[in-house]
Each structure stands twice: as structure tokens, then as C-alpha cells.
Write an enzyme that holds these catalytic residues in place. Sequence first.
Site, mmCIF file in Angstrom:
data_model
loop_
_atom_site.group_PDB
_atom_site.id
_atom_site.type_symbol
_atom_site.label_atom_id
_atom_site.label_comp_id
_atom_site.label_asym_id
_atom_site.label_seq_id
_atom_site.Cartn_x
_atom_site.Cartn_y
_atom_site.Cartn_z
ATOM 1 N N LEU A 46 0.852 -1.176 0.000
ATOM 2 C CA LEU A 46 0.000 0.000 0.000
ATOM 3 C C LEU A 46 0.894 1.234 0.000
ATOM 4 O O LEU A 46 1.936 1.255 0.659
ATOM 5 C CB LEU A 46 -0.890 0.024 1.253
ATOM 6 C CG LEU A 46 -2.081 -0.944 1.302
ATOM 7 C CD1 LEU A 46 -2.667 -0.969 2.708
ATOM 8 C CD2 LEU A 46 -3.140 -0.559 0.282
ATOM 9 N N ASP A 47 0.488 2.263 -0.732
ATOM 10 C CA ASP A 47 1.230 3.525 -0.710
ATOM 11 C C ASP A 47 1.269 4.067 0.710
ATOM 12 O O ASP A 47 0.368 3.786 1.511
ATOM 13 C CB ASP A 47 0.562 4.555 -1.616
ATOM 14 C CG ASP A 47 0.629 4.175 -3.079
ATOM 15 O OD1 ASP A 47 1.537 3.410 -3.445
ATOM 16 O OD2 ASP A 47 -0.220 4.655 -3.852
ATOM 17 N N PRO A 48 2.279 4.888 1.051
ATOM 18 C CA PRO A 48 2.307 5.508 2.383
ATOM 19 C C PRO A 48 1.018 6.255 2.718
ATOM 20 O O PRO A 48 0.546 6.209 3.853
ATOM 21 C CB PRO A 48 3.499 6.464 2.286
ATOM 22 C CG PRO A 48 4.418 5.796 1.312
ATOM 23 C CD PRO A 48 3.515 5.174 0.279
#
Length: 315
Positions: A46-48
Site C-alpha cells: 500500500l502507498d504511504p
Amino acid sequence: MSLKTKGRPLDGVFLLDKAPGVSSNKALQQLKRLYMAEKAGHTGALDPLATGLLPICFGEATKFSQYLLDADKEYFTTAKLGIRTRTSDADGEVVEEKPVPMDLTSAQIEDLLRRHFLGEIEQVPSMYSALKHQGQPLYKLARKGIEVEVKPRRVQIYEIELLALRADEIDLRVFCSKGTYIRSIVEDLGMLLGCGAHVQRLHRIRTGQYHAAQMRSLEALEAELQALPDDPQCIQNHLDQLLLPPWSAIAELPELRLEEEAAAFILQGRRLRLDEGVAPSQEWRLFAQATGAFLGLGETNEAGILKGKRLIRSA
């Protein structure tokens, strides 16, 4: 991604509710240290910016992580209208601002979602995605100012639903196949609306058989541990009880229970002819009939002959 350092061997899956602003790799390392685990890997970064369901596989469960990478996913997202960013999300530099149509209605948005995004669609992944080009993630190349041609890819949107419309924001629920970029959906929707858009919030609520109701945040987990007696064994037992079994990553596959002799054959790397009633050309979760122990993943060929595919070390 997998980390191998000294630690205790344990097998299972922890469903982490990833916090915002933390990379998936950092979240993995935090949980791995908390468990003092020998081996761990996450399944589908997952992206930050994003939050929500991030399955963490320990030990032998990592053998089945590809099935989670290939699994369908479900998300909640909030799109900010009127602003385009370089990364198509709230972390990126603003590149364009336009007024949001004053007469925008839910019916208009729902019509666009149905006509342009439902079913099999073609997407061009963002240069700020984790997709790799010659072994390098695109986002690393983009940060260096290197542009490469990104080929379109076909993905499946099973469900896309408008949940709410506000003055300059919309909430969506998206159930999709692997490899779908929610940022691309939001970016494309903004272009269709004529005002641009970017992802303000992204929250994953499903990965394959796993659902948000099963996950725990690292913060909640640490609070649970602080409430326990100051006893390392007690803490370790509590942590281990939270793990789902390694086979939960492939829970959608049928199970096959083997008698002692048949199980021994498979664990020795030998093949086994099964009864005619067993389906050919099929993957199976294998268990020992007598003990119920999980043996690993097996598959039958077109002739109905079973062989081991990914077997469990402790079996």
C-alpha cells in the site's frame, strides 16, 4: 518482499491495519520486530498515503503470498475534485487547479462510473506506482526525473459505487482485480468531469478472503500488549493467538485429507494416484487425515495424479 533475519520460527498470517504515512515495508519491519519473527513478508504494498488491510505472512505462510498478490481487492477512496497533482494523490505537487462544476449531481457521476469504469477496462499505470521497469520501481525513476513509456494494462472492475458527493469531494467504493490503480480511476474520472481530481484518502478493506473486520492496527496491538502481565511468555502467547493459519491465504481452494501413508508419499516428493472421484487439474489444500495437520499445497494433473506444489516445513 521478504525479510530474513535471526528470530523465532512461527507460521501464520497477521492482518494489519496499516497507518497513514507509513510505507508497507516499514510496517512489515515494525510487526516483524514485535513478533521477533525469523521470516516475514507482506503481500501487496500500500502507498504511504493509503491505510487498511495489509496481510503480513510469517514463516511458511510466505509460501502462499503470491495467491494474495493475485487476489481481488476492495477499497474505499475519497477523491478531491478540482485539483490535479503530479502523483495523482494528496502527497504530490499540485500541477493544475480548475473549478468544480456547480451543477454536478450524483446521477452524472454514477453514469460516468457505469459507462467508463465498470467491467474490463484499460489503465495506464502512474509513473509514481510501484510497477517495475527493468527492475526499478517506476516511482524511483519518476523522482529522478526519468520518464519511460508505461504500457496500458487491462484490469477488471467488478463493482464501483458512489457513496457520497460533497462540494469538492466524492467517496467511492471499488471492488477490483489485482493490478488496479485507484489513483488512475480517480484521475480519469476527474478528467471526464472536466475539473481534474486526485486521491485524498485510500483505505483497503478486502484482500481475497480477508476482510477489514479481521484486522488490527499496530497501535491497538501495542495497547493490548501493555495491558498484559509483564511476562514474555504471556505476551508471546497472546501475539501467536492472533495469527491466522498459513492455509488461510488459500482458503478458497478445496481441501483434501490424506491417510498417513499417502501423506508420507507426498511429503517425500512422490506422486500419488487418487480415487476417480477426485477432480483432475485442481489445486488442493492438503491435510493429514489423522491429525488434521496442514501439509501444504498440492495439485492434481489431468490424469488425477497428485503431487506436492508448496509443502510445509513443519509437516
